[in-house]
Design a protein around this motif. Structure first.
Motif, PDB file in Angstrom:
ATOM      1  N   PHE A  72      -9.653   0.064  -5.636  1.00 28.70           N
ATOM      2  CA  PHE A  72      -8.208   0.287  -5.598  1.00 28.70           C
ATOM      3  C   PHE A  72      -7.719   0.998  -6.855  1.00 28.70           C
ATOM      4  O   PHE A  72      -6.730   0.636  -7.439  1.00 28.70           O
ATOM      5  CB  PHE A  72      -7.474  -1.038  -5.386  1.00 28.70           C
ATOM      6  N   GLN A  73      -8.416   2.034  -7.261  1.00 27.15           N
ATOM      7  CA  GLN A  73      -7.973   2.794  -8.418  1.00 27.15           C
ATOM      8  C   GLN A  73      -6.662   3.509  -8.129  1.00 27.15           C
ATOM      9  O   GLN A  73      -5.881   3.734  -9.037  1.00 27.15           O
ATOM     10  CB  GLN A  73      -9.045   3.802  -8.834  1.00 27.15           C
ATOM     11  N   ASN A  74      -6.421   3.868  -6.885  1.00 20.64           N
ATOM     12  CA  ASN A  74      -5.180   4.540  -6.533  1.00 20.64           C
ATOM     13  C   ASN A  74      -4.401   3.668  -5.554  1.00 20.64           C
ATOM     14  O   ASN A  74      -4.459   3.862  -4.352  1.00 20.64           O
ATOM     15  CB  ASN A  74      -5.461   5.914  -5.922  1.00 20.64           C
ATOM     16  N   CYS A  75      -3.692   2.715  -6.084  1.00 21.22           N
ATOM     17  CA  CYS A  75      -2.940   1.787  -5.230  1.00 21.22           C
ATOM     18  C   CYS A  75      -1.729   2.443  -4.585  1.00 21.22           C
ATOM     19  O   CYS A  75      -1.092   1.848  -3.733  1.00 21.22           O
ATOM     20  CB  CYS A  75      -2.528   0.555  -6.017  1.00 21.22           C
ATOM     21  N   LYS A  76      -1.405   3.663  -4.987  1.00 17.54           N
ATOM     22  CA  LYS A  76      -0.293   4.366  -4.336  1.00 17.54           C
ATOM     23  C   LYS A  76      -0.594   4.618  -2.854  1.00 17.54           C
ATOM     24  O   LYS A  76       0.264   5.019  -2.108  1.00 17.54           O
ATOM     25  CB  LYS A  76      -0.001   5.695  -5.043  1.00 17.54           C
ATOM     26  N   GLU A  77      -1.830   4.371  -2.454  1.00 16.12           N
ATOM     27  CA  GLU A  77      -2.207   4.495  -1.048  1.00 16.12           C
ATOM     28  C   GLU A  77      -2.146   3.154  -0.327  1.00 16.12           C
ATOM     29  O   GLU A  77      -2.484   3.068   0.841  1.00 16.12           O
ATOM     30  CB  GLU A  77      -3.627   5.077  -0.938  1.00 16.12           C
ATOM     31  N   SER A  78      -1.733   2.089  -1.033  1.00 22.07           N
ATOM     32  CA  SER A  78      -1.755   0.745  -0.454  1.00 22.07           C
ATOM     33  C   SER A  78      -0.375   0.115  -0.373  1.00 22.07           C
ATOM     34  O   SER A  78       0.503   0.390  -1.180  1.00 22.07           O
ATOM     35  CB  SER A  78      -2.641  -0.179  -1.300  1.00 22.07           C
ATOM     36  N   PRO A  95      -1.454 -15.306  -1.566  1.00 11.90           N
ATOM     37  CA  PRO A  95      -2.427 -14.220  -1.443  1.00 11.90           C
ATOM     38  C   PRO A  95      -1.717 -12.873  -1.564  1.00 11.90           C
ATOM     39  O   PRO A  95      -0.579 -12.719  -1.136  1.00 11.90           O
ATOM     40  CB  PRO A  95      -2.980 -14.408  -0.033  1.00 11.90           C
ATOM     41  N   VAL A  96      -2.401 -11.921  -2.164  1.00  8.17           N
ATOM     42  CA  VAL A  96      -1.909 -10.551  -2.240  1.00  8.17           C
ATOM     43  C   VAL A  96      -2.960  -9.697  -1.555  1.00  8.17           C
ATOM     44  O   VAL A  96      -4.091  -9.588  -2.029  1.00  8.17           O
ATOM     45  CB  VAL A  96      -1.685 -10.093  -3.699  1.00  8.17           C
ATOM     46  N   LEU A  97      -2.586  -9.136  -0.415  1.00  8.23           N
ATOM     47  CA  LEU A  97      -3.505  -8.338   0.385  1.00  8.23           C
ATOM     48  C   LEU A  97      -3.106  -6.872   0.290  1.00  8.23           C
ATOM     49  O   LEU A  97      -1.919  -6.553   0.198  1.00  8.23           O
ATOM     50  CB  LEU A  97      -3.457  -8.785   1.849  1.00  8.23           C
ATOM     51  N   ALA A  98      -4.077  -5.973   0.320  1.00  7.22           N
ATOM     52  CA  ALA A  98      -3.810  -4.539   0.259  1.00  7.22           C
ATOM     53  C   ALA A  98      -4.224  -3.900   1.587  1.00  7.22           C
ATOM     54  O   ALA A  98      -5.316  -4.142   2.091  1.00  7.22           O
ATOM     55  CB  ALA A  98      -4.566  -3.897  -0.892  1.00  7.22           C
ATOM     56  N   LEU A  99      -3.311  -3.101   2.130  1.00 12.00           N
ATOM     57  CA  LEU A  99      -3.542  -2.378   3.379  1.00 12.00           C
ATOM     58  C   LEU A  99      -3.235  -0.907   3.137  1.00 12.00           C
ATOM     59  O   LEU A  99      -2.221  -0.567   2.512  1.00 12.00           O
ATOM     60  CB  LEU A  99      -2.617  -2.927   4.478  1.00 12.00           C
ATOM     61  N   PRO A 111      -4.380  -4.102  12.012  1.00 11.53           N
ATOM     62  CA  PRO A 111      -5.426  -4.211  10.989  1.00 11.53           C
ATOM     63  C   PRO A 111      -6.342  -5.405  11.243  1.00 11.53           C
ATOM     64  O   PRO A 111      -5.900  -6.452  11.706  1.00 11.53           O
ATOM     65  CB  PRO A 111      -4.636  -4.429   9.693  1.00 11.53           C
ATOM     66  N   THR A 112      -7.615  -5.221  10.947  1.00 15.29           N
ATOM     67  CA  THR A 112      -8.583  -6.306  11.044  1.00 15.29           C
ATOM     68  C   THR A 112      -8.950  -6.766   9.634  1.00 15.29           C
ATOM     69  O   THR A 112      -8.520  -6.153   8.649  1.00 15.29           O
ATOM     70  CB  THR A 112      -9.870  -5.850  11.761  1.00 15.29           C
ATOM     71  N   LEU A 113      -9.747  -7.812   9.540  1.00 16.92           N
ATOM     72  CA  LEU A 113     -10.160  -8.304   8.227  1.00 16.92           C
ATOM     73  C   LEU A 113     -10.925  -7.244   7.436  1.00 16.92           C
ATOM     74  O   LEU A 113     -10.902  -7.244   6.212  1.00 16.92           O
ATOM     75  CB  LEU A 113     -11.013  -9.559   8.387  1.00 16.92           C
ATOM     76  N   ASN A 114     -11.593  -6.330   8.117  1.00 19.71           N
ATOM     77  CA  ASN A 114     -12.345  -5.279   7.427  1.00 19.71           C
ATOM     78  C   ASN A 114     -11.431  -4.233   6.808  1.00 19.71           C
ATOM     79  O   ASN A 114     -11.853  -3.495   5.920  1.00 19.71           O
ATOM     80  CB  ASN A 114     -13.319  -4.596   8.381  1.00 19.71           C
ATOM     81  N   GLU A 115     -10.201  -4.127   7.279  1.00 20.28           N
ATOM     82  CA  GLU A 115      -9.282  -3.084   6.811  1.00 20.28           C
ATOM     83  C   GLU A 115      -8.253  -3.599   5.807  1.00 20.28           C
ATOM     84  O   GLU A 115      -7.486  -2.820   5.254  1.00 20.28           O
ATOM     85  CB  GLU A 115      -8.586  -2.449   8.010  1.00 20.28           C
ATOM     86  N   ILE A 116      -8.244  -4.889   5.578  1.00 23.19           N
ATOM     87  CA  ILE A 116      -7.337  -5.483   4.594  1.00 23.19           C
ATOM     88  C   ILE A 116      -8.198  -6.052   3.481  1.00 23.19           C
ATOM     89  O   ILE A 116      -9.177  -6.742   3.729  1.00 23.19           O
ATOM     90  CB  ILE A 116      -6.480  -6.594   5.235  1.00 23.19           C
ATOM     91  N   LYS A 117      -7.833  -5.776   2.249  1.00 26.30           N
ATOM     92  CA  LYS A 117      -8.584  -6.272   1.096  1.00 26.30           C
ATOM     93  C   LYS A 117      -7.711  -7.255   0.325  1.00 26.30           C
ATOM     94  O   LYS A 117      -6.556  -6.993   0.052  1.00 26.30           O
ATOM     95  CB  LYS A 117      -8.988  -5.122   0.168  1.00 26.30           C
ATOM     96  N   CYS A 118      -8.294  -8.377  -0.020  1.00 23.43           N
ATOM     97  CA  CYS A 118      -7.608  -9.365  -0.849  1.00 23.43           C
ATOM     98  C   CYS A 118      -7.757  -8.918  -2.294  1.00 23.43           C
ATOM     99  O   CYS A 118      -8.867  -8.818  -2.806  1.00 23.43           O
ATOM    100  CB  CYS A 118      -8.192 -10.755  -0.635  1.00 23.43           C
ATOM    101  N   VAL A 119      -6.632  -8.630  -2.965  1.00 28.41           N
ATOM    102  CA  VAL A 119      -6.678  -8.161  -4.353  1.00 28.41           C
ATOM    103  C   VAL A 119      -6.193  -9.221  -5.337  1.00 28.41           C
ATOM    104  O   VAL A 119      -6.244  -9.022  -6.545  1.00 28.41           O
ATOM    105  CB  VAL A 119      -5.897  -6.842  -4.532  1.00 28.41           C
ATOM    106  N   ALA A 148       4.262   0.063  -1.704  1.00 26.42           N
ATOM    107  CA  ALA A 148       5.295  -0.851  -1.205  1.00 26.42           C
ATOM    108  C   ALA A 148       4.785  -2.282  -1.195  1.00 26.42           C
ATOM    109  O   ALA A 148       3.580  -2.527  -1.258  1.00 26.42           O
ATOM    110  CB  ALA A 148       5.728  -0.450   0.206  1.00 26.42           C
ATOM    111  N   PHE A 149       5.754  -3.209  -1.096  1.00 20.20           N
ATOM    112  CA  PHE A 149       5.456  -4.631  -0.901  1.00 20.20           C
ATOM    113  C   PHE A 149       5.980  -5.025   0.472  1.00 20.20           C
ATOM    114  O   PHE A 149       7.147  -4.767   0.785  1.00 20.20           O
ATOM    115  CB  PHE A 149       6.153  -5.498  -1.958  1.00 20.20           C
ATOM    116  N   LEU A 150       5.153  -5.646   1.292  1.00 17.29           N
ATOM    117  CA  LEU A 150       5.564  -6.168   2.591  1.00 17.29           C
ATOM    118  C   LEU A 150       5.601  -7.685   2.469  1.00 17.29           C
ATOM    119  O   LEU A 150       4.611  -8.308   2.106  1.00 17.29           O
ATOM    120  CB  LEU A 150       4.572  -5.753   3.684  1.00 17.29           C
ATOM    121  N   LYS A 151       6.777  -8.267   2.769  1.00 17.99           N
ATOM    122  CA  LYS A 151       6.968  -9.697   2.556  1.00 17.99           C
ATOM    123  C   LYS A 151       7.927 -10.246   3.591  1.00 17.99           C
ATOM    124  O   LYS A 151       8.595  -9.495   4.290  1.00 17.99           O
ATOM    125  CB  LYS A 151       7.512  -9.946   1.154  1.00 17.99           C
TER     126      LYS A 151
END
Length: 176
Positions: A72-78, A95-99, A111-119, A148-151
């Motif tokens: 996640f060096q470029n989180c502007k994509e998440s 939990p903070v998840l990145a999509l 999204p599936t578990l493979n496409e979401i990363k726990c950061v 963005a933040f989704l909450k």
């Protein structure tokens, strides 16, 4: 796979597979293992809390791997997905998840578990807007700012994103 009877590694592996792939609760995993204990060669099966601890340890390991590999060096994509409604005993998990922000352009399915990363995962007796903002700053300083933040519409998460903006960590905040 072949089962090595009475091997703790196998027990942990099967427990994690039941939780992550079968998507059953910690308590249900413990019950399934209790039914299979004679076949697996175990005298005692783990309780739900033990299984929960294994999942937390797996999450921490995966997060460290993600950060260490620079995924996640470029989180502007998440988009960071935040939630404080999960509890373990008297404590709340954050939990903070990145999509990937383009997930729905790239995929026709949810999204599936493979496409979401726990950061990040934080645990506290209670989460306030200030505590959440401080925790998110730690993550952002380590891996970068999301697009963005989704909450949910909770006041604590709303205050946290407002505090982030005030502290110079400005990002879009999306209520689900």
């Amino acid at each position: 796979f072949s089962i090595v009877k009475n091997d703790k590694t196998t027990l942990v592996f099967i427990s994690l597979q039941l939780f992550l792939n079968a998507r059953i609760s910690f308590r249900a995993v413990s019950r399934v293992l209790d039914i299979l204990k004679d076949y697996l060669g175990f005298a005692k099966t783990p309780c739900a809390q033990t299984i929960s601890n294994w999942v937390v340890r797996l999450s921490i390991t995966r997060m460290q791997t993600i950060v260490n590999q620079g995924i996640f060096q470029n989180c502007k994509e998440s988009i960071f997905i935040l939630d404080t409604s999960i509890g373990i005993g008297s404590e709340k998990i954050l939990p903070v998840l990145a999509l990937n922000k383009n997930h729905h352009i790239l995929h026709e399915s949810a999204p599936t578990l493979n496409e979401i990363k726990c950061v990040g995962v934080g645990v506290a007796t209670s989460w306030t807007g200030e505590k959440i903002a401080d925790f998110l700053i730690t993550i952002i300083d380590s891996i970068g700012m999301p697009v963005a933040f989704l909450k949910d519409g909770g006041a604590d998460l709303a205050k946290a994103t407002r505090l982030l903006t005030e502290r110079g960590y400005d990002s879009v905040s999306i209520d689900d």
